[in-house]
Structures are given as C-alpha cells and as structure tokens.
Design a protein around this motif. Structure first.
Motif, mmCIF file in Angstrom:
data_model
loop_
_atom_site.group_PDB
_atom_site.id
_atom_site.type_symbol
_atom_site.label_atom_id
_atom_site.label_comp_id
_atom_site.label_asym_id
_atom_site.label_seq_id
_atom_site.Cartn_x
_atom_site.Cartn_y
_atom_site.Cartn_z
ATOM 1 N N THR A 1 0.844 -1.199 0.000
ATOM 2 C CA THR A 1 0.000 0.000 0.000
ATOM 3 C C THR A 1 0.870 1.237 0.000
ATOM 4 O O THR A 1 1.633 1.480 0.945
ATOM 5 N N LEU A 2 0.742 2.040 -1.053
ATOM 6 C CA LEU A 2 1.489 3.289 -1.114
ATOM 7 C C LEU A 2 0.920 4.293 -0.117
ATOM 8 O O LEU A 2 -0.296 4.484 -0.067
ATOM 9 N N PRO A 3 1.768 4.968 0.663
ATOM 10 C CA PRO A 3 1.265 6.017 1.556
ATOM 11 C C PRO A 3 0.568 7.114 0.759
ATOM 12 O O PRO A 3 1.121 7.635 -0.218
ATOM 13 N N GLY B 1 11.088 8.731 -14.383
ATOM 14 C CA GLY B 1 10.163 9.290 -13.412
ATOM 15 C C GLY B 1 9.001 8.375 -13.105
ATOM 16 O O GLY B 1 8.502 7.661 -13.989
ATOM 17 N N VAL B 2 8.571 8.396 -11.830
ATOM 18 C CA VAL B 2 7.392 7.663 -11.387
ATOM 19 C C VAL B 2 6.474 8.654 -10.690
ATOM 20 O O VAL B 2 6.884 9.305 -9.716
ATOM 21 N N ARG B 3 5.251 8.769 -11.169
ATOM 22 C CA ARG B 3 4.272 9.701 -10.614
ATOM 23 C C ARG B 3 3.382 8.978 -9.613
ATOM 24 O O ARG B 3 2.718 7.987 -9.950
ATOM 25 N N ARG C 1 -1.814 5.838 -5.524
ATOM 26 C CA ARG C 1 -1.698 5.158 -6.817
ATOM 27 C C ARG C 1 -0.384 5.538 -7.494
ATOM 28 O O ARG C 1 0.158 6.617 -7.262
ATOM 29 N N ALA C 2 0.108 4.633 -8.338
ATOM 30 C CA ALA C 2 1.275 4.904 -9.178
ATOM 31 C C ALA C 2 0.748 5.193 -10.578
ATOM 32 O O ALA C 2 0.442 4.280 -11.338
ATOM 33 N N GLU C 3 0.626 6.484 -10.913
ATOM 34 C CA GLU C 3 -0.077 6.882 -12.128
ATOM 35 C C GLU C 3 0.705 6.611 -13.401
ATOM 36 O O GLU C 3 0.106 6.255 -14.418
ATOM 37 N N TRP C 4 2.028 6.823 -13.358
ATOM 38 C CA TRP C 4 2.796 6.562 -14.579
ATOM 39 C C TRP C 4 4.274 6.386 -14.299
ATOM 40 O O TRP C 4 4.790 6.815 -13.277
#
Length: 460
Positions: A31-33, A68-70, A75-78
């Motif tokens: 789970t991403l904070p 890059g990671v957004r 959520r991890a959008e891109w």
C-alpha cells in the motif's frame, strides 16, 4: 567458459536502455502512503551509438536520461523515461535532478547550465538563471531548509581554468551572490558542504589531465568516451572554508586527509567554532581504473575542521562500504544523527574484504544501509537474491517530529527479471518488509542521483 567483461559500465544493469516509453496505471504490491503526492525522479548516463559498445567508455561520459514515477493518492499513475536535451545539441545533463524556485532542474558539473524539465517530462529547455549559471553548476548544490537559498560551487572543465565559482540563488530562482575562488590545476569538485553559517569547498587530488583532455579534444577513436580527470600526486588535498555569501578574500584553506570525496552526507557548525562533516572517502580514484570510481572501496568518515587550530582530523565511522549518502532535507547544514546509503556489493562489502569483489572494475550496488552516527549502529535492508539498490531518498512524514519518521524511496533492480521497482521502506525500521513496491515496466539502469519532488515544489 568464463566471459570477459568488455566494459563493466556497459553491461548488466549499467547498460543503456534504447528508447523512451510511457506507461500508466502501474501495479503495486503493498500500500502506497497516500501522503506521497509527487514524482520520484532519477537521472543517469544513457550512451547511444558507438559509445554504447566502446571499450573505453567512461561511466560519466554520456547523454542523460531521466526516469520518473508519478505517485498520487495511493496510486502509481505513470512511469516515463526521456533523454535530457537542452537548447544545444550536446547539452544533456546526466548527474542530478532536483526542484528549485518552482523549476525541475537536471544538473551536470564541469561548466554547463541546468536544463529545466516540465513536470510531465515532455518539455525541456536550458536555464542559466539570467546568466548566473552560464558557466555551470555543481552536481550537488545545497539548499538551505530555512531560507530556501541554493548554494553552488562549480568548476570549469577547461584547460587553463584557475578558479571555482560560488553562486547563491534565492528561493524564487534569482541569483543574489557570485564569487570566484582561485584554485590551481582544474580540480574535480563534485560536491560541497553547507552549514548554518559557512560553505566548505573541496579541493582534492583529482584534476584535469592535459594528455587525456588532448585525446578527448582530438576525437580520435582510442579516446572513446574518456573522462579527462586523473589522480594527481602533486596536487594538494585540502578544504576551504568561507562565510555564506563570502568572497575569495574570506576563504581559508586547511590540509585535509589524502583522499577523494565524491559525496558529502552533511556538515554542521559546532559550539567551539569547528565544523563536523561526514563524507564518503576513497583512498584514490582514477589512478588505477579510468572508466569509473573503482580503485578501492569507499569508506564513511567524519572530518572535524577546526579553523582555530588549522586542522582537519578524520575518524572512519564504519567498516561497511557505503556510497550515495542521504539525510532528511530539513537537516541540511544542521546536526544530524542518521544517514541512509546504498551499500557496495550485493551482500554489503566490508572495508577488509578483497577489493576484487568489486565487480570487474566497477562499484556494484547492493543493499540499503541506515547508519546511526551517535551509536554506530548499522541497519541493512537486503532486497533479496539478485536485487540491489543505489541511492536512497528520505521523505519526511507530514508533521514528523523524529528525525527518521518518514519513508525511504529507492529504485531496486531485479537481475532475475531484468526489471526495476520503486520500493518504499519505513525509514525508522529499514529492516522491515517494504511498505510498497511499484513494479516498473522496464529496468532503470544504474545511474547517479535522484530525488523525491513533492507536488507543492513544482505543481502539475
């Protein structure tokens, strides 16, 4: 049959990737904070054409690529990767990326200005701060957490250059101070230190080799991607101290341990007027190995600079070999207790280990290491067989009171799948299982530096 390593900086996960990709909606384990709203960005060299197979290729000498990671709202959008490109054809910073004055800036040292990159990574342009950075910027400027000022000490990679340039840029991106600091021999100045009141300048025995520079300038095939800096026995090893916003007339030099330092963990003022400065130091670099910094293993050392006595003393702090040091950004120039590092070697090498375990002439990344400078305690996170990381980034938890209350973000390469992940750890307990793992669509080559850039630092 044992294969011969042609060039360790062009093989395995040092090898470049061939193209730019954009992938959305990345899978996440854990789970991403939800507090992590921003971008994790890294930049490094990504050679193309003949350089990608050149036996003489130097790790430092290639066009930059940003990865890059957004992250937003859990959520991890891109994921996106892009070649860095300034206004000139060969202007492609490859060493660091950070936010300042509302701009996202890719940096390289040696006399080239930053490149400003749009938050979506799709638009880029050279930015020289109205001419203040036309002569370049350091790979490791320091940003004061109270004032927001950026301090930079840079060298000009050019025969005959006899000075460093010290520039201060305020929180809005306006240059407020410049000073030329005379030095002989064009030293390689990769990092610097900032305290609450002073700037520390490194002048160490790696300098421009005129012979190597001539080969590079000639463009002959044997020069390849050669980096024209060499260990120089006759050059002094010293540190300079000047007041923040100071000039050459206020600069004082002190003899330092005979070594080279790429990276400073942090520095701070002591009540007695001395300076504590923690560094990753090498006995030598570019003396025996010319394609990267792999003469010997680096060691974490504490330097005490005492201007009253005119001395610099050294204490080796750990027998673990570590590099790529990081602290919390709010502690730059202030007393710190903890540092987070990338360990050297898949199992975490000790300084007593055989240097030949350093892979084929390159520094092989390993586990993540947390070091307590008060107790000397080491905590290590091993990501699994064939899974290694480089530089960590510390992100403080909103409202945190403890120095290590936050998250560690770093890119982990998995040799079995040849893919990479963005892994999130609890900074206070790095030995615990990851909080989250963002599965990236490709590998991210071992590069140089990166940072967490929160949305409020640059916006959309």
């Amino acid at each position: 049959m044992t294969s011969t390593i042609l060039n360790p900086y062009l093989e395995g996960n040092f090898a470049p990737v061939p193209d730019e990709v954009s992938v959305g909606d990345l899978p996440v384990t854990g789970t991403l904070p939800r507090e992590l709203n921003g971008r994790y960005l890294r930049v490094g060299p990504n050679p193309t054409g003949p350089a990608a197979t050149d036996v003489n290729h130097h790790w430092f000498a290639a066009h930059g690529m940003v990865h890059g990671v957004r992250l937003r709202d859990g959520r991890a959008e891109w994921y996106r990767n892009r070649f860095v490109q300034g206004d000139a054809p060969n202007h492609s910073p490859n060493t660091n990326i950070l936010a300042h004055g509302g701009r996202l800036l890719a940096l390289v040292e040696g006399g080239r200005p930053p490149v400003s990159i749009a938050p979506d990574l799709n638009r880029m342009a050279t930015w020289d701060c109205d001419g203040a950075l036309r002569g370049g910027v350091t790979a490791h400027p320091k940003i004061d957490p109270a004032s927001g000022e950026l301090h930079s000490v840079t060298y000009l990679l050019r025969p005959g250059s006899e000075h460093l340039r010290y520039v201060v840029i305020d929180a809005t991106g306006k240059a407020t101070h410049t000073a030329e600091l005379p030095v002989p021999g064009v030293p390689l100045v990769h990092d610097m230190a900032l305290t609450d009141t002073r700037v520390v300048v490194l002048d160490l025995p790696v300098t421009l080799s005129m012979a190597a520079a001539a080969r590079v300038a000639s463009g002959t095939p044997e020069s390849g991607g050669e980096f024209p800096m060499r260990w120089t026995e006759e050059h002094p090893s010293r540190v300079g101290v000047l007041p923040r916003g100071g000039t050459a007339e206020q600069l004082r030099w002190f003899d330092a341990p005979r070594c080279y330092v790429f990276h400073v963990l942090n520095a701070y003022d002591n009540p007695d007027g001395s300076i504590t400065m923690d560094v990753c130091r090498y006995d030598t670099v570019f003396r025996d190995e010319y394609r990267g910094p792999a003469d010997v293993l680096p060691a974490l050392a504490r330097w005490t600079i005492d201007p009253a006595r005119g001395t610099v003393s050294e204490q080796i702090m750990s027998d673990h070999s570590v590099e790529w040091p990081r602290i919390g950004p709010e502690l730059v120039g202030r007393p710190h207790r903890y540092g987070w590092f990338g360990g050297i070697g898949a199992d975490g090498l000790h300084l007593s280990d055989d240097v030949n375990r350093v892979r084929g002439g390159s520094l092989e990344p390993g586990p993540l290491v947390k070091f307590d400078t008060t107790t000397g305690e080491i905590s290590t996170h091993h990501f699994g067989i064939g899974r290694v990381t480089q530089e960590p980034a510390f992100v403080p938890r909103p409202g945190a009171e403890a120095e290590d209350d936050g998250w560690i973000l770093s890119v982990v390469h998995d040799a079995a799948t040849d893919h990479s992940e963005l892994v999130v750890l609890d900074a206070a307990d790095v030995e615990a299982d990851p909080i989250a793992r963002v599965h990236l669509p490709r590998r991210v080559p071992f590069g140089f530096h990166g940072n967490w850039i929160a949305d409020n630092d640059i916006g959309e």
